[in-house]
Design a protein around this motif. Structure first.
Motif, mmCIF file in Angstrom:
data_model
loop_
_atom_site.group_PDB
_atom_site.id
_atom_site.type_symbol
_atom_site.label_atom_id
_atom_site.label_comp_id
_atom_site.label_asym_id
_atom_site.label_seq_id
_atom_site.Cartn_x
_atom_site.Cartn_y
_atom_site.Cartn_z
ATOM 1 N N SER A 9 0.837 -1.174 -0.143
ATOM 2 C CA SER A 9 -0.035 0.121 0.154
ATOM 3 C C SER A 9 0.869 1.150 0.050
ATOM 4 O O SER A 9 2.076 1.027 0.173
ATOM 5 C CB SER A 9 -0.937 -0.142 1.202
ATOM 6 N N GLY A 10 0.285 2.225 -0.133
ATOM 7 C CA GLY A 10 0.926 3.710 -0.310
ATOM 8 C C GLY A 10 1.644 3.874 -1.479
ATOM 9 O O GLY A 10 1.323 3.356 -2.538
ATOM 10 N N LEU A 13 2.877 1.924 -4.418
ATOM 11 C CA LEU A 13 1.861 1.305 -5.300
ATOM 12 C C LEU A 13 1.321 2.360 -6.421
ATOM 13 O O LEU A 13 0.646 1.963 -7.185
ATOM 14 C CB LEU A 13 0.632 0.928 -4.402
ATOM 15 N N ILE A 37 -7.521 4.004 -6.722
ATOM 16 C CA ILE A 37 -7.067 3.718 -5.423
ATOM 17 C C ILE A 37 -5.365 3.319 -5.575
ATOM 18 O O ILE A 37 -5.022 2.883 -6.600
ATOM 19 C CB ILE A 37 -7.650 2.641 -4.631
ATOM 20 N N GLY A 38 -4.719 3.504 -4.430
ATOM 21 C CA GLY A 38 -3.211 3.124 -4.737
ATOM 22 C C GLY A 38 -2.346 4.325 -4.482
ATOM 23 O O GLY A 38 -1.959 5.101 -5.393
ATOM 24 N N GLY A 39 -1.847 4.799 -3.215
ATOM 25 C CA GLY A 39 -0.723 5.717 -3.278
ATOM 26 C C GLY A 39 -1.006 7.053 -3.381
ATOM 27 O O GLY A 39 -0.373 8.047 -3.459
ATOM 28 N N GLN A 58 -10.389 6.860 -3.881
ATOM 29 C CA GLN A 58 -10.208 6.168 -2.589
ATOM 30 C C GLN A 58 -8.779 6.253 -1.992
ATOM 31 O O GLN A 58 -7.685 6.107 -2.665
ATOM 32 C CB GLN A 58 -10.806 4.667 -2.662
ATOM 33 N N TYR A 60 -6.286 5.174 1.863
ATOM 34 C CA TYR A 60 -6.097 4.566 3.032
ATOM 35 C C TYR A 60 -4.689 4.927 3.820
ATOM 36 O O TYR A 60 -4.757 5.794 4.656
ATOM 37 C CB TYR A 60 -6.330 3.052 2.900
ATOM 38 N N THR A 61 -3.679 4.403 3.115
ATOM 39 C CA THR A 61 -2.523 4.896 3.764
ATOM 40 C C THR A 61 -2.082 6.414 3.759
ATOM 41 O O THR A 61 -1.388 6.740 4.705
ATOM 42 C CB THR A 61 -1.351 3.948 2.820
HETATM 43 C C1 LIG Z 1 -4.214 -1.678 7.166
HETATM 44 C C2 LIG Z 1 -5.119 -1.885 5.888
HETATM 45 C C3 LIG Z 1 -6.201 -2.710 5.793
HETATM 46 C C4 LIG Z 1 -6.798 -2.772 4.574
HETATM 47 N N1 LIG Z 1 -8.139 -3.688 4.615
HETATM 48 C C5 LIG Z 1 -8.607 -3.848 3.574
HETATM 49 C C6 LIG Z 1 -9.794 -4.615 3.524
HETATM 50 O O1 LIG Z 1 -10.342 -4.991 4.627
HETATM 51 N N2 LIG Z 1 -10.345 -4.773 2.172
HETATM 52 C C7 LIG Z 1 -9.958 -4.384 1.068
HETATM 53 O O2 LIG Z 1 -10.481 -4.564 0.002
HETATM 54 N N3 LIG Z 1 -8.751 -3.574 1.064
HETATM 55 C C8 LIG Z 1 -8.234 -3.520 2.402
HETATM 56 N N4 LIG Z 1 -7.002 -2.743 2.221
HETATM 57 C C9 LIG Z 1 -6.524 -2.182 0.841
HETATM 58 C C10 LIG Z 1 -7.068 -0.518 0.653
HETATM 59 O O3 LIG Z 1 -8.242 -0.666 0.663
HETATM 60 C C11 LIG Z 1 -6.039 -0.072 -0.427
HETATM 61 O O4 LIG Z 1 -6.761 -0.890 -1.602
HETATM 62 C C12 LIG Z 1 -4.724 -0.187 -0.452
HETATM 63 O O5 LIG Z 1 -4.288 -0.074 0.661
HETATM 64 C C13 LIG Z 1 -4.200 0.891 -1.530
HETATM 65 O O6 LIG Z 1 -4.391 2.073 -1.411
HETATM 66 P P1 LIG Z 1 -3.818 3.102 -0.577
HETATM 67 O O7 LIG Z 1 -2.199 3.254 -0.989
HETATM 68 O O8 LIG Z 1 -4.368 4.481 -0.649
HETATM 69 O O9 LIG Z 1 -3.615 2.550 0.800
HETATM 70 C C14 LIG Z 1 -6.370 -2.276 3.445
HETATM 71 C C15 LIG Z 1 -5.430 -1.612 3.479
HETATM 72 C C16 LIG Z 1 -4.382 -1.505 4.771
HETATM 73 C C17 LIG Z 1 -3.285 -0.527 4.465
#
Ligand SMILES: Cc1cc2nc3c(=O)[nH]c(=O)nc-3n(C[C@H](O)[C@H](O)[C@H](O)COP(=O)(O)O)c2cc1C
Length: 108
Positions: A9-10, A13, A37-39, A58, A60-61
């Motif tokens: 993640s982050g 990605l 999504i991703g990074g 979307q 998360y990280t």
């Molecule tokens: C701690 C953590 C928990 C996650 N839990 C889920 C999950 O339960 N279901 C899901 O589809 N993706 C989950 N993800 C993936 C994120 O939704 C996302 O696709 C991924 O982290 C890439 O985006 P980002 O770089 O913004 O984090 C999780 C990611 C992290 C870091």
């Protein structure tokens, strides 16, 4: 960590997920709303994700590292971009650079 087993993640990605998004946007000719999504960790990466083909984004990280103020910064950046380029709506940027993103190698 890029080399570890399990979820990536982050920032590591960002490129791969954005290129994949753009390829799907091109293959579907922009007919299907895609969630990018991703990074995403800044206004600029949010804008790039939309230009590559996202109708929605979307994250998360980025939110974990940058905190909730990131949402305001992303919104401000997108609004400034729309204003400075004369767009009616920020969603008009969706797919604007999909061809360029889609042509990039996944790694780089
Ligand atoms: C701690 C953590 C928990 C996650 N839990 C889920 C999950 O339960 N279901 C899901 O589809 N993706 C989950 N993800 C993936 C994120 O939704 C996302 O696709 C991924 O982290 C890439 O985006 P980002 O770089 O913004 O984090 C999780 C990611 C992290 C870091």
């Amino acid at each position: 960590m890029k080399t570890e087993t399990g979820g990536l993640s982050g920032r590591p990605l960002f490129r791969r997920s954005t290129v994949m998004l753009a390829r799907i946007y091109v293959l579907t000719a922009g007919r299907i709303p895609l969630i990018g999504i991703g990074g995403i960790d800044s206004g600029e990466t949010a804008l790039q994700k939309m230009e590559a083909g996202a109708s929605l984004i979307q994250l998360y990280t980025g939110l974990i590292y940058e905190g909730p103020g990131l949402i305001r910064r992303i919104k401000d950046h997108l609004a400034r971009h729309a204003h400075s380029t004369g767009l009616q709506r920020i969603t008009d940027v969706t797919g604007q650079r999909a061809e360029q993103w889609a042509a990039l190698p996944l790694e780089g």
